[in-house]
Design a protein around this motif. Structure first.
Motif, short mmCIF file in Angstrom:
data_model
loop_
_atom_site.label_atom_id
_atom_site.label_comp_id
_atom_site.label_asym_id
_atom_site.label_seq_id
_atom_site.Cartn_x
_atom_site.Cartn_y
_atom_site.Cartn_z
N GLU A 115 77.28 -7.49 35.69
CA GLU A 115 76.00 -7.25 36.36
C GLU A 115 75.26 -6.05 35.78
O GLU A 115 74.15 -5.75 36.21
CB GLU A 115 76.24 -7.01 37.86
CG GLU A 115 76.98 -8.14 38.56
CD GLU A 115 76.15 -9.40 38.59
OE1 GLU A 115 74.95 -9.32 38.92
OE2 GLU A 115 76.69 -10.47 38.25
N ALA A 116 75.86 -5.36 34.83
CA ALA A 116 75.29 -4.10 34.35
C ALA A 116 73.92 -4.28 33.70
O ALA A 116 73.10 -3.35 33.67
CB ALA A 116 76.25 -3.43 33.38
N ASN A 118 70.37 1.99 33.05
CA ASN A 118 71.18 2.67 32.03
C ASN A 118 71.98 1.72 31.13
O ASN A 118 72.80 2.16 30.35
CB ASN A 118 72.12 3.68 32.68
CG ASN A 118 73.03 3.03 33.71
OD1 ASN A 118 73.03 1.81 33.86
ND2 ASN A 118 73.82 3.84 34.42
N PHE A 119 71.75 0.41 31.26
CA PHE A 119 72.44 -0.57 30.41
C PHE A 119 71.99 -0.41 28.96
O PHE A 119 70.79 -0.23 28.68
CB PHE A 119 72.16 -1.98 30.91
CG PHE A 119 72.72 -3.08 30.04
CD1 PHE A 119 74.07 -3.38 30.08
CD2 PHE A 119 71.89 -3.82 29.21
CE1 PHE A 119 74.59 -4.41 29.29
CE2 PHE A 119 72.40 -4.85 28.42
CZ PHE A 119 73.76 -5.13 28.47
N LYS A 136 68.52 -22.92 26.89
CA LYS A 136 68.62 -23.16 28.32
C LYS A 136 68.32 -21.90 29.14
O LYS A 136 67.78 -21.97 30.23
CB LYS A 136 70.01 -23.69 28.69
CG LYS A 136 70.20 -25.17 28.41
CD LYS A 136 69.29 -26.01 29.30
CE LYS A 136 69.51 -27.49 29.10
NZ LYS A 136 68.57 -28.30 29.93
N ASP A 137 68.70 -20.71 28.62
CA ASP A 137 68.61 -19.49 29.40
C ASP A 137 68.00 -18.35 28.61
O ASP A 137 68.10 -18.30 27.38
CB ASP A 137 70.00 -19.05 29.89
CG ASP A 137 70.60 -20.01 30.90
OD1 ASP A 137 70.38 -19.81 32.10
OD2 ASP A 137 71.28 -20.97 30.47
N ILE A 138 67.36 -17.44 29.35
CA ILE A 138 66.85 -16.21 28.77
C ILE A 138 67.05 -15.08 29.78
O ILE A 138 66.92 -15.29 31.00
CB ILE A 138 65.36 -16.32 28.37
CG1 ILE A 138 64.92 -15.08 27.58
CG2 ILE A 138 64.49 -16.54 29.60
CD1 ILE A 138 63.52 -15.21 26.99
N TRP A 139 67.42 -13.89 29.27
CA TRP A 139 67.52 -12.69 30.09
C TRP A 139 66.53 -11.67 29.53
O TRP A 139 66.46 -11.46 28.30
CB TRP A 139 68.94 -12.13 30.04
CG TRP A 139 69.93 -13.00 30.77
CD1 TRP A 139 70.40 -12.82 32.04
CD2 TRP A 139 70.59 -14.18 30.29
NE1 TRP A 139 71.29 -13.81 32.38
CE2 TRP A 139 71.43 -14.66 31.32
CE3 TRP A 139 70.55 -14.88 29.07
CZ2 TRP A 139 72.21 -15.79 31.18
CZ3 TRP A 139 71.32 -16.01 28.93
CH2 TRP A 139 72.15 -16.47 29.97
N GLY A 184 67.68 -3.22 39.87
CA GLY A 184 68.95 -3.82 40.25
C GLY A 184 68.95 -4.54 41.58
O GLY A 184 69.96 -5.17 41.94
N ILE A 185 67.86 -4.48 42.32
CA ILE A 185 67.77 -5.12 43.65
C ILE A 185 67.13 -6.50 43.49
O ILE A 185 66.00 -6.63 42.99
CB ILE A 185 66.94 -4.26 44.61
CG1 ILE A 185 67.57 -2.88 44.77
CG2 ILE A 185 66.79 -4.95 45.97
CD1 ILE A 185 66.66 -1.87 45.45
#
Length: 852
Positions: free
Chosen positions: A126-127, A132-133, A160-163, A195-196
């Motif tokens: 989840e970082a 700070n990642f 299929k995915d993107i972050w 992060g929320i």
């Protein structure tokens, strides 16, 4: 409700219009007539039509009380229109709300492209959501992220995915601010602020979503570095990610007191509101004069806002009225720079606004607003009216204090609406108002310069008379004709409602009144270089296609009823597409492009049986209306090709789409088979009318044989199947309605009666489902199905739940034709032309009368 003896009332009101005169608006030397408000409807509309001219110049009230929200374009964007009455120094807001556009804290791609870090490889743990990642191994890219053809695209996303990670710096904490998250996504989307988690959509695709941030997420936005992270997952088709943050400017106190709305009635060509403003009663009447026998008037891009006031207590009261609009009527996005021109011409003042860029016909698609051409507000100064541009709060303060708007004291209006909003403001001193109504009006208009691109040629609106009429002449005609237009609209409203009530009852009449302007205003009327009439639909809230045949088919009863030339206008471009050699397949095209660019089909799949059957049936319906087949004769060769395709492929259709394409491909569709049979029978009828006896007999025999086979293939005990290969299924057989209406009589009448009896056991509180697979329905098809047997009791039984849906749906948008029959919620679609199909019962009634 007043709905009796309408012909007598109409005659009396003709005299009333001729003699009624109060107020003082310039109108070729005559005082402004008071508009009668005795014709009343009770249906609580899902949304109320205000300005309904074409797919772009189009505004609605989404709320029960006109002052509870801003008017909106059918795409849900605000088209601000504020109205205030000042009585003896006290102000009463009767329309709209003060609501400035949000200011960007962190722009989306609508304002400018932004830079983020992204990866197509799933991060561990989840970082990655945290500030700070270490994202040094991620790629850097510009927004928006998505597949080709998505709007404002910079970075391709075809996995299929993107972050995505977007860091930003704030100059202050936002605890005391109202902050909104703005995002667009296709398909699944989740988003985190510091992060929320604040968004988790599941399988959906939405653009320009605006949501106020929760307390926890907003509280995390501190002075200094912050981060928004997002994950997009594409299940199928297009993919898209864009997001940003916006701040709501704090409202200043202004026009806090509202009027009290007493009533609202939706009539075919106008919407009538009545308010109490302290001791004064106010009528506000929105008229879009869409009279189908007058194409110049129907296509004129001018809409009237009329007002009339009277004292309720027999005392005299000093009254002033105020209207205000913003340049948001002339932009696709609030971030687009705009300019302003005040024009004085022939005794009338015009406030004109539009984008600086003027990208004429350079945008296409569904969720699009026009950003070329110019929006106008106009009125006259010699009757106590003032029209000026002004700063957003200054004009309101001036009117509240003095009862009029004045010219802005300094500076040129700002082109940037999100930093400083400039308004178009109208005020008029109505003088002393007594128990006799005083009336006036102002006009709104839109000059789109060029309306449609048709196979590479830019076409002007029909109203321009091949470019010989400009917008100022159009406004001049609208002013000169005001009294006669109001009278004609009143006559039309009364006649249409009386005819609808005779055909299907008062609830049905109110449904048609709600559908009328929506259906027509989902089109744009133009001519090609040869003078051929082209009435282009926009497939609103679907895929934005232009000239779609399976939009034409359900909407056609309205145009067949009132002007078959308009029905031909819905078809001419499809005939031209095939006859010009641009479309070479042996069946009709689905569309000719994406609105407003009609340069060739853009829909991803064909509907061979659907569209060919639609064109043939409508050609026969036009012949039935006109009493001759001359129109079909001009297109005989291509009609023959389409008929032969249906004869070969139509009885048991292969795996293909029909008009209900949201339900997906499926083979052996029994209702689609009926359409093929009706199409072949239509060709036979046309051939007979043209004296082609051998041809007529040949194709009648083919259609008759297919009808016999259909009954055997589709029969499933006490009803008929959805698909020939699946027992225990059912569907609405709305295409069969033409067998009786066009006099083919290929199917035993007992089939329709048997189906109807079964339908009555399957319908829910808000209507008959489309078929066995879901509880959703299409209300246009219900009204066709209701007409199957010709029995009024059957019609009422199926139509009354549709009225209940329209009256009670919790989804407040321009009438959706696709809704759930259990919850009354909109499944999809809004503001579409297909509600013109509601007029089929009236068309049947007219045809039956013509046979007597």
């Amino acid at each position: 409700m007043i709905r009796i003896k309408l012909s007598l009332v109409s005659a009396l009101l003709t005299l009333f219009f001729a003699t009624s005169c109060t107020g003082g608006e310039r109108n070729t030397g005559k005082e402004v007539p008071v508009i009668p408000t005795d014709l009343v409807t009770r249906l609580r509309a899902p949304a109320y039509p205000l300005v309904t001219v074409d797919p772009y110049f189009n505004a609605w009230s989404y709320v029960d009380r006109l002052y509870d929200d801003q008017p909106r374009h059918w795409t849900d964007r605000e088209f601000p229109l504020l109205g205030v009455l000042r009585v003896d120094g006290d102000t009463y807001r009767f329309m709209g709300k003060e609501n400035l556009p949000l200011k960007p804290l962190l722009s989306t791609v609508r304002e400018e492209s932004w830079t983020g870090r992204y990866t197509f490889t799933e991060p561990q743990g989840e970082a990655w959501k945290n500030l700070n990642f270490d994202d040094a191994a991620w790629n850097e890219g510009q927004s928006a992220f998505g597949t080709p053809d998505e709007p404002n695209l910079s970075t391709l996303w075809q996995t299929k995915d993107i972050w995505v990670r977007r860091t930003f710096t704030l100059d202050e904490d936002l605890d005391d601010k109202t902050v909104y998250l703005h995002y667009s996504h296709d398909d699944d989307f989740e988003l985190f602020v510091n992060g929320i988690r604040v968004v988790e959509t599941g399988y959906a695709w939405k653009y320009n979503v605006r949501e106020e941030l929760s307390g926890e997420a907003k509280a995390s936005l501190k002075k200094g570095e912050n981060i928004i992270t997002a994950h997009g997952h594409n299940r199928t088709g297009g993919a898209y990610v864009d997001f940003g943050l916006y701040e709501k400017e704090e409202d200043k106190p202004s026009f806090a007191r509202t009027a009290e709305q007493k009533s609202v009635s939706v009539l075919p060509t106008r919407t009538v509101y009545t308010f109490d403003c302290g001791p004064v009663e106010l009528d506000v009447i929105f008229t879009s004069p869409l009279l189908p026998d007058d194409l110049d008037l129907l296509s004129r891009p001018v809409s009237y806002v009329s007002y009339q006031a009277k004292s309720k207590d027999d005392a005299s009261h000093s009254v002033q009225i105020y209207f205000e609009a913003t340049p948001q009527w002339a932009v696709n996005e609030d971030s687009q720079p705009v300019d302003f021109v005040r024009i004085e011409k022939e005794g009338r003042v015009f406030l004109k606004t539009g984008t600086v860029e003027q990208p004429v016909l350079r945008k296409k698609g569904d969720d699009i607003r026009i950003d070329w051409g110019y929006f106008y507000m106009t009125g006259t100064e010699n009757d106590g009216a003032d029209l000026h541009f002004g700063r957003y709060w200054d004009t309101k303060e001036a009117f509240e204090a003095t009862g009029r708007v004045a010219e802005a004291s300094s500076g040129k209006p700002s082109p940037n609406m999100t930093k400083e909003m400039t308004v178009l403001a109208y005020s008029r001193d109505m003088g002393d108002v007594t128990s006799e109504k005083k009336a006036g009006y102002m006009m709104l208009g839109y000059d789109d310069v060029y309306s449609i691109q048709y196979f590479g040629k830019n076409l002007k609106g029909y109203w321009t008379n091949d470019g010989k009429t400009d917008i100022f002449q159009a406004f001049g005609s609208a002013e000169t004709d005001y009294a006669s237009v109001m009278q004609r609209c009143d006559d039309f409203n009364r006649t249409m409602l009386a005819d609808a009530e005779e055909a299907g009852g008062w609830k049905y009449a109110e449904l048609t009144a709600l559908a009328y302007r929506q259906a027509i205003a989902a089109h744009k009327l133009v001519k090609d270089d040869d003078g051929t009439l082209l009435l282009f639909s926009k497939e609103n809230n679907s895929n934005g296609s232009i000239g779609t045949v399976d939009i034409t088919y359900p909407s056609s009863p309205l145009f067949l009823l009132y002007n078959p030339e308009l029905a031909k206008g819905l078809m001419n471009h499809i005939f031209h597409y095939s006859e010009s050699g641009r479309w070479t397949k042996p069946f009709a095209a689905h569309d000719v492009g994406t609105y407003p660019l009609a340069n060739g089909q853009t829909y991803g799949g064909d509907m061979p049986v659907e569209e060919s059957g639609n064109m043939l049936i409508l050609a026969a319906a036009i012949a039935r209306t006109e009493g001759n087949a001359d129109y079909a004769a001009r297109h005989w060769d291509v009609l023959t090709v389409w008929t032969d395709y249906l004869a070969e492929e139509g009885l048991d259709p292969e795996n293909q789409l029909c008009t209900d394409d949201f339900a997906g491909h499926f083979a052996h569709n029994a209702n689609l088979s009926v359409k093929a049979i009706m199409g072949i029978a239509s060709y036979s009828k046309l051939a007979s009318m043209l004296g082609k006896t051998d041809t007529a007999e040949k194709y009648l025999a083919i259609a008759s044989e297919m009808a016999v086979k259909w009954e055997t293939m589709a029969r499933d005990g006490d009803h008929y199947k959805l698909t020939f290969d699946k027992t225990g299924t059912w569907s609405q057989k709305y295409n069969m309605v033409w067998d009786r209406l066009l006099g083919f009589n290929l199917f035993d009448p007992e089939i329709a009666r048997r189906e109807m009896a079964y339908y009555l056991t399957q319908q829910n509180e808000y209507g008959l489902p489309l078929d066995i697979r879901r509880t959703y329905t299409k209300s246009d098809w219900i009204l066709w199905t209701a007409t199957l047997t010709g029995e009024r009791s059957d019609f009422d039984a199926l139509t009354d739940p549709v009225y209940k849906y329209a009256d009670e749906t919790p989804t407040r948008v321009p009438l959706s034709d696709w809704h759930d029959t259990v919850t009354a919620e909109r499944t999809g679609f809004k503001a579409r032309a297909v509600v013109g199909g509601y007029f089929l019962k009236m068309l049947e009634n007219k045809w039956n009368k013509n046979e007597i």
